[in-house]
Scaffold this motif. Sequence first.
Motif, PDB file in Angstrom:
ATOM      1  N   THR A   1     -12.918  19.785   9.058  1.00  0.00           N
ATOM      2  CA  THR A   1     -14.347  19.558   8.874  1.00  0.00           C
ATOM      3  C   THR A   1     -15.095  19.518  10.209  1.00  0.00           C
ATOM      4  OG1 THR A   1     -13.985  17.172   8.766  1.00  0.00           O
ATOM      5  CG2 THR A   1     -14.066  18.367   6.663  1.00  0.00           C
ATOM      6  N   ALA A   2     -14.342  19.502  11.294  1.00  0.00           N
ATOM      7  CA  ALA A   2     -14.942  19.515  12.638  1.00  0.00           C
ATOM      8  C   ALA A   2     -14.374  20.712  13.403  1.00  0.00           C
ATOM      9  CB  ALA A   2     -14.637  18.220  13.363  1.00  0.00           C
TER      10      ALA A   2
ATOM     11  N   LEU B   1      -9.390  20.409  -0.907  1.00  0.00           N
ATOM     12  CA  LEU B   1      -8.667  19.143  -0.927  1.00  0.00           C
ATOM     13  C   LEU B   1      -8.799  18.438   0.411  1.00  0.00           C
ATOM     14  CD1 LEU B   1      -5.579  20.659  -2.722  1.00  0.00           C
ATOM     15  CD2 LEU B   1      -7.414  19.309  -3.757  1.00  0.00           C
ATOM     16  N   CYS B   2      -9.271  17.226   0.363  1.00  0.00           N
ATOM     17  CA  CYS B   2      -9.542  16.442   1.569  1.00  0.00           C
ATOM     18  C   CYS B   2      -8.457  15.389   1.769  1.00  0.00           C
ATOM     19  CB  CYS B   2     -10.903  15.772   1.451  1.00  0.00           C
ATOM     20  SG  CYS B   2     -12.241  16.951   1.145  1.00  0.00           S
ATOM     21  N   MET B   3      -8.123  15.138   3.005  1.00  0.00           N
ATOM     22  CA  MET B   3      -7.064  14.188   3.311  1.00  0.00           C
ATOM     23  C   MET B   3      -7.533  12.731   3.295  1.00  0.00           C
ATOM     24  SD  MET B   3      -4.435  15.916   3.514  1.00  0.00           S
ATOM     25  CE  MET B   3      -3.883  17.567   3.753  1.00  0.00           C
TER      26      MET B   3
ATOM     27  N   SER C   1     -16.472  13.017   2.687  1.00  0.00           N
ATOM     28  CA  SER C   1     -17.890  12.851   3.003  1.00  0.00           C
ATOM     29  C   SER C   1     -18.419  14.051   3.794  1.00  0.00           C
ATOM     30  CB  SER C   1     -18.092  11.558   3.796  1.00  0.00           C
ATOM     31  OG  SER C   1     -19.432  11.421   4.171  1.00  0.00           O
ATOM     32  N   ASP C   2     -17.634  14.514   4.763  1.00  0.00           N
ATOM     33  CA  ASP C   2     -18.036  15.679   5.553  1.00  0.00           C
ATOM     34  C   ASP C   2     -18.205  16.911   4.663  1.00  0.00           C
ATOM     35  OD1 ASP C   2     -17.978  14.137   7.845  1.00  0.00           O
ATOM     36  OD2 ASP C   2     -16.018  14.863   8.510  1.00  0.00           O
ATOM     37  N   CYS C   3     -17.331  17.049   3.666  1.00  0.00           N
ATOM     38  CA  CYS C   3     -17.425  18.175   2.724  1.00  0.00           C
ATOM     39  C   CYS C   3     -18.747  18.151   1.984  1.00  0.00           C
ATOM     40  CB  CYS C   3     -16.288  18.121   1.709  1.00  0.00           C
ATOM     41  SG  CYS C   3     -14.799  18.923   2.269  1.00  0.00           S
ATOM     42  N   LYS C   4     -19.181  16.977   1.607  1.00  0.00           N
ATOM     43  CA  LYS C   4     -20.442  16.866   0.874  1.00  0.00           C
ATOM     44  C   LYS C   4     -21.613  17.381   1.697  1.00  0.00           C
ATOM     45  CE  LYS C   4     -18.848  13.092  -2.004  1.00  0.00           C
ATOM     46  NZ  LYS C   4     -18.892  11.660  -2.283  1.00  0.00           N
TER      47      LYS C   4
END
Length: 141
Positions: free
Chosen positions: A26-27, A69-71, A77-80
């Motif tokens: 996400t970064a 899929l987020c860890m 939150s970053d995905c949102k």
Amino acid sequence: MAEAVLADMVAKRGLKAKFHIDSAGTARYHVGEQPDGRTVATCGKHGVPINHLGQQLVRRHFAEYDHILCMDRDNLSDCKHVKPKGQCRAKHELFGSYSKAASDLIVTDPYYGGMEDFELMYERIVRCSEGLLKQLLDPKE
């Protein structure tokens, strides 16, 4: 590591043609870089091939994939914030929600830890991947 483990499980089941598996952060920290050497060593120890260059999650991923899929909750939150407004194909959720072990809900980043932390992450990813595949291949259970 999650991409490599899940792709290996899919390949061993003869399902490679049915899945497109990729990973992104996400970064921008590691864009274009090889995986951490400890990730490569852990995967190698378990016979899991790994070949990936870091990339960043972008809006088009929400149209290209069914699942993001987020860890951990920060990634979720970053995905949102990256997710385009309106309808999206991809469902984004915690990868750990596919494991039966409550301790797997958050797959912690072992970057600042030792090899034992990478092994723990590997074990969690295996359980999450097995749960995900079970859900995708036999959603009635």
